[in-house]
Design a protein around this motif. Structure first.
Motif, PDB file in Angstrom:
ATOM      1  N   GLY A 116      -0.438  22.436 -94.225  1.00 50.98           N
ATOM      2  CA  GLY A 116      -1.295  23.594 -94.298  1.00 50.98           C
ATOM      3  C   GLY A 116      -2.776  23.377 -94.130  1.00 50.98           C
ATOM      4  O   GLY A 116      -3.550  24.324 -94.360  1.00 50.98           O
ATOM      5  N   MET A 117      -3.230  22.188 -93.735  1.00 53.59           N
ATOM      6  CA  MET A 117      -4.656  22.033 -93.465  1.00 53.59           C
ATOM      7  C   MET A 117      -4.960  22.581 -92.072  1.00 53.59           C
ATOM      8  O   MET A 117      -5.379  21.876 -91.159  1.00 53.59           O
ATOM      9  CB  MET A 117      -5.090  20.581 -93.623  1.00 53.59           C
ATOM     10  N   ALA A 118      -4.688  23.863 -91.963  1.00 57.34           N
ATOM     11  CA  ALA A 118      -4.878  24.614 -90.724  1.00 57.34           C
ATOM     12  C   ALA A 118      -5.093  26.064 -91.120  1.00 57.34           C
ATOM     13  O   ALA A 118      -4.754  26.471 -92.240  1.00 57.34           O
ATOM     14  CB  ALA A 118      -3.660  24.478 -89.816  1.00 57.34           C
ATOM     15  N   GLN A 119      -5.629  26.838 -90.227  1.00 58.95           N
ATOM     16  CA  GLN A 119      -5.947  28.220 -90.585  1.00 58.95           C
ATOM     17  C   GLN A 119      -4.720  29.121 -90.647  1.00 58.95           C
ATOM     18  O   GLN A 119      -4.741  30.150 -91.338  1.00 58.95           O
ATOM     19  CB  GLN A 119      -6.978  28.768 -89.601  1.00 58.95           C
ATOM     20  N   TYR A 120      -3.660  28.743 -89.937  1.00 63.30           N
ATOM     21  CA  TYR A 120      -2.435  29.540 -89.950  1.00 63.30           C
ATOM     22  C   TYR A 120      -1.234  28.610 -90.072  1.00 63.30           C
ATOM     23  O   TYR A 120      -1.246  27.475 -89.596  1.00 63.30           O
ATOM     24  CB  TYR A 120      -2.299  30.381 -88.677  1.00 63.30           C
ATOM     25  N   LEU A 121      -0.176  29.133 -90.700  1.00 65.49           N
ATOM     26  CA  LEU A 121       1.052  28.368 -90.875  1.00 65.49           C
ATOM     27  C   LEU A 121       2.227  29.337 -90.895  1.00 65.49           C
ATOM     28  O   LEU A 121       2.148  30.403 -91.522  1.00 65.49           O
ATOM     29  CB  LEU A 121       1.002  27.593 -92.197  1.00 65.49           C
ATOM     30  N   ALA A 122       3.310  28.981 -90.210  1.00 64.86           N
ATOM     31  CA  ALA A 122       4.541  29.765 -90.230  1.00 64.86           C
ATOM     32  C   ALA A 122       5.608  28.987 -90.983  1.00 64.86           C
ATOM     33  O   ALA A 122       5.875  27.817 -90.659  1.00 64.86           O
ATOM     34  CB  ALA A 122       5.010  30.081 -88.811  1.00 64.86           C
ATOM     35  N   VAL A 123       6.201  29.621 -91.994  1.00 69.69           N
ATOM     36  CA  VAL A 123       7.238  28.976 -92.803  1.00 69.69           C
ATOM     37  C   VAL A 123       8.352  29.981 -93.087  1.00 69.69           C
ATOM     38  O   VAL A 123       8.131  31.196 -93.077  1.00 69.69           O
ATOM     39  CB  VAL A 123       6.677  28.433 -94.136  1.00 69.69           C
ATOM     40  N   PRO A 124       9.566  29.494 -93.372  1.00 68.33           N
ATOM     41  CA  PRO A 124      10.667  30.402 -93.711  1.00 68.33           C
ATOM     42  C   PRO A 124      10.334  31.271 -94.920  1.00 68.33           C
ATOM     43  O   PRO A 124       9.721  30.807 -95.891  1.00 68.33           O
ATOM     44  CB  PRO A 124      11.830  29.450 -93.997  1.00 68.33           C
ATOM     45  N   GLU A 125      10.769  32.510 -94.864  1.00 67.17           N
ATOM     46  CA  GLU A 125      10.426  33.496 -95.891  1.00 67.17           C
ATOM     47  C   GLU A 125      10.839  33.052 -97.295  1.00 67.17           C
ATOM     48  O   GLU A 125      10.153  33.340 -98.281  1.00 67.17           O
ATOM     49  CB  GLU A 125      11.095  34.829 -95.548  1.00 67.17           C
ATOM     50  N   GLY A 126      11.951  32.340 -97.401  1.00 68.48           N
ATOM     51  CA  GLY A 126      12.466  31.947 -98.710  1.00 68.48           C
ATOM     52  C   GLY A 126      11.590  30.984 -99.474  1.00 68.48           C
ATOM     53  O   GLY A 126      11.798  30.781-100.682  1.00 68.48           O
ATOM     54  N   PHE A 127      10.610  30.401 -98.805  1.00 73.34           N
ATOM     55  CA  PHE A 127       9.728  29.440 -99.462  1.00 73.34           C
ATOM     56  C   PHE A 127       8.344  30.018 -99.765  1.00 73.34           C
ATOM     57  O   PHE A 127       7.430  29.274-100.146  1.00 73.34           O
ATOM     58  CB  PHE A 127       9.591  28.183 -98.603  1.00 73.34           C
ATOM     59  N   VAL A 128       8.207  31.317 -99.597  1.00 70.84           N
ATOM     60  CA  VAL A 128       6.917  31.986 -99.820  1.00 70.84           C
ATOM     61  C   VAL A 128       7.056  32.939-100.996  1.00 70.84           C
ATOM     62  O   VAL A 128       7.992  33.754-101.038  1.00 70.84           O
ATOM     63  CB  VAL A 128       6.468  32.756 -98.561  1.00 70.84           C
ATOM     64  N   ARG A 129       6.142  32.848-101.952  1.00 72.29           N
ATOM     65  CA  ARG A 129       6.169  33.700-103.140  1.00 72.29           C
ATOM     66  C   ARG A 129       4.844  34.438-103.286  1.00 72.29           C
ATOM     67  O   ARG A 129       3.780  33.880-103.001  1.00 72.29           O
ATOM     68  CB  ARG A 129       6.390  32.851-104.397  1.00 72.29           C
ATOM     69  N   LYS A 130       4.905  35.651-103.801  1.00 73.27           N
ATOM     70  CA  LYS A 130       3.681  36.394-104.084  1.00 73.27           C
ATOM     71  C   LYS A 130       2.888  35.708-105.193  1.00 73.27           C
ATOM     72  O   LYS A 130       3.456  35.257-106.187  1.00 73.27           O
ATOM     73  CB  LYS A 130       4.006  37.827-104.491  1.00 73.27           C
ATOM     74  N   ALA A 131       1.587  35.668-104.997  1.00 75.77           N
ATOM     75  CA  ALA A 131       0.682  35.088-106.008  1.00 75.77           C
ATOM     76  C   ALA A 131       0.033  36.240-106.774  1.00 75.77           C
ATOM     77  O   ALA A 131      -1.127  36.571-106.569  1.00 75.77           O
ATOM     78  CB  ALA A 131      -0.373  34.216-105.350  1.00 75.77           C
ATOM     79  N   GLU A 132       0.817  36.862-107.645  1.00 76.74           N
ATOM     80  CA  GLU A 132       0.356  38.039-108.373  1.00 76.74           C
ATOM     81  C   GLU A 132      -0.234  37.637-109.715  1.00 76.74           C
ATOM     82  O   GLU A 132       0.357  36.855-110.461  1.00 76.74           O
ATOM     83  CB  GLU A 132       1.511  39.016-108.576  1.00 76.74           C
ATOM     84  N   GLY A 133      -1.413  38.178-110.012  1.00 75.49           N
ATOM     85  CA  GLY A 133      -2.021  37.947-111.312  1.00 75.49           C
ATOM     86  C   GLY A 133      -2.776  36.649-111.445  1.00 75.49           C
ATOM     87  O   GLY A 133      -3.224  36.295-112.541  1.00 75.49           O
ATOM     88  N   ILE A 134      -2.929  35.908-110.345  1.00 80.60           N
ATOM     89  CA  ILE A 134      -3.690  34.666-110.352  1.00 80.60           C
ATOM     90  C   ILE A 134      -4.573  34.636-109.110  1.00 80.60           C
ATOM     91  O   ILE A 134      -4.316  35.347-108.136  1.00 80.60           O
ATOM     92  CB  ILE A 134      -2.781  33.415-110.387  1.00 80.60           C
ATOM     93  N   SER A 135      -5.600  33.793-109.139  1.00 80.68           N
ATOM     94  CA  SER A 135      -6.503  33.675-107.999  1.00 80.68           C
ATOM     95  C   SER A 135      -5.908  32.762-106.931  1.00 80.68           C
ATOM     96  O   SER A 135      -4.949  32.012-107.185  1.00 80.68           O
ATOM     97  CB  SER A 135      -7.848  33.114-108.452  1.00 80.68           C
ATOM     98  N   LEU A 136      -6.487  32.793-105.738  1.00 76.71           N
ATOM     99  CA  LEU A 136      -6.038  31.891-104.679  1.00 76.71           C
ATOM    100  C   LEU A 136      -6.289  30.430-105.047  1.00 76.71           C
ATOM    101  O   LEU A 136      -5.474  29.557-104.724  1.00 76.71           O
ATOM    102  CB  LEU A 136      -6.725  32.240-103.359  1.00 76.71           C
ATOM    103  N   ASP A 137      -7.417  30.146-105.708  1.00 73.38           N
ATOM    104  CA  ASP A 137      -7.665  28.780-106.162  1.00 73.38           C
ATOM    105  C   ASP A 137      -6.556  28.328-107.112  1.00 73.38           C
ATOM    106  O   ASP A 137      -6.061  27.192-107.014  1.00 73.38           O
ATOM    107  CB  ASP A 137      -9.019  28.682-106.873  1.00 73.38           C
TER     108      ASP A 137
END
Length: 337
Positions: A116-137
């Protein structure tokens, strides 16, 4: 087009222009916003990561925003997200046992495949989770904390148990943090006083011990000669990993979080007379990621103190060698993309 930071060979970081990836069916296109730098990235830069081929885009501690997502799923453009970077196959023996962290065909972002040391990345949906209630850092720090949480879960720590964490770098800090949250009486052992100070001041560990000629005696004194119910190694040092066997009490457990390209030996008579349990701990599972997020939301993780250094993607090539020096005092460096 996008910027991507490529480790072309050990010691060689190059900022390249690359096409923005086209997501395949079932993949999410993410605009990467934050990348945590960890020991794995430093090993890649040094040329000491045992599972890697160059050139490679590093980075597996990832947070960003959804650009494009499969229709009918839980994700939508603009959602803040984090990535579980262990691309497991879902069908091997480990995956069938609900152990995707040690999948037989695992592809870890930034190690086995470009990260991910790039501006864009494509990954399978099952490995992506919403970051709700926390900051990006904070979202970019979930992964390394999950490794510690997983190791603690493997050890099945119960309140009041004596716990030793050997190596107070980021992974050791994560193990110490979650061992404390499980009620363990935690001792941190390291050769660097600044790391021990961090564990005492920000994690509330019960004891800190410096590495030296009197280490074994100091650990014995703390435990009335019993040594520890659970010992974690997070050093990445074969000699330290071998020495840690002697700190495990009778009936205790030794958890190896570190991965090294070496054979580890120990005294079989000592191991057997203690009826010790030896555990490997690799990566983390979705349950561990969830546990970290909940701890963050509850204010139990000192994320502000952990986040010690920052740089932009264009600055990493110059910053990384300095971050690797002990005097830099890096706990977690966060890259903005």
């Amino acid at each position: 087009m996008m910027d991507a930071l490529v480790c072309a060979a050990p010691g060689q970081l190059v900022l390249e222009r690359r096409p923005i990836p086209e997501p395949a069916d079932g993949e999410v296109l993410i605009r990467v916003r934050r990348v945590g730098v960890c020991g794995t990235d430093m090993h890649i830069y040094r040329g000491t990561q045992p599972f890697l081929a160059y050139p490679r885009v590093m980075g597996h501690e990832l947070a960003g925003e959804v650009v494009q997502a499969p229709a009918g799923g839980d994700l939508a453009p603009g959602d803040p997200v984090y990535v579980m970077p262990y691309m497991s196959c879902g069908t091997c023996a480990a995956c069938r046992k609900a152990k995707p962290n040690c999948c037989m065909n695992i592809q870890v972002l930034g190690v086995h495949r470009d990260g991910g040391m790039a501006q864009y990345l494509a990954v399978p949906e099952g490995f992506v989770r919403k970051a709700e209630g926390i900051s990006l850092d904070e979202a970019a720090m979930i992964e390394f904390l999950a490794i510690g949480a997983h190791a603690v879960r493997r050890a099945a720590i119960t309140p009041g148990q004596s716990v030793l964490v050997v190596g107070a770098g980021p992974i050791g800090i994560a193990a110490a943090l979650f061992a404390k949250l499980q009620g363990g009486i935690v001792t941190a052992l390291d050769g660097r006083q600044d790391r021990l100070d961090f564990c005492r001041d920000h994690l509330g560990v019960d004891h800190v011990v410096g590495l030296g000629d009197e280490t074994r005696q100091a650990l014995s004194d703390l435990t009335n000669g019993d040594f520890f119910d659970v010992v974690f190694d997070a050093t990445g040092n074969p000699k330290a990993m071998e020495a840690g066997f002697a700190y495990v009490g009778h009936g205790g457990s030794y958890v190896l979080i570190s991965v090294v390209g070496a054979n580890i030996t120990f005294s079989d008579p000592e191991f057997h007379k203690r009826e010790a349990t030896l555990l490997g701990s690799r990566n983390a599972t979705p349950e561990d990621f969830d546990a970290v997020v909940e701890a963050m939301k509850a204010g139990k993780v000192p994320t502000g103190a952990l986040n010690t250094h920052a740089a932009t993607l264009a600055e990493v090539a110059q910053a990384l060698p300095g971050w690797m020096e002990p005097q830099a005092g890096v706990i977690k460096a966060i890259v903005s993309c």
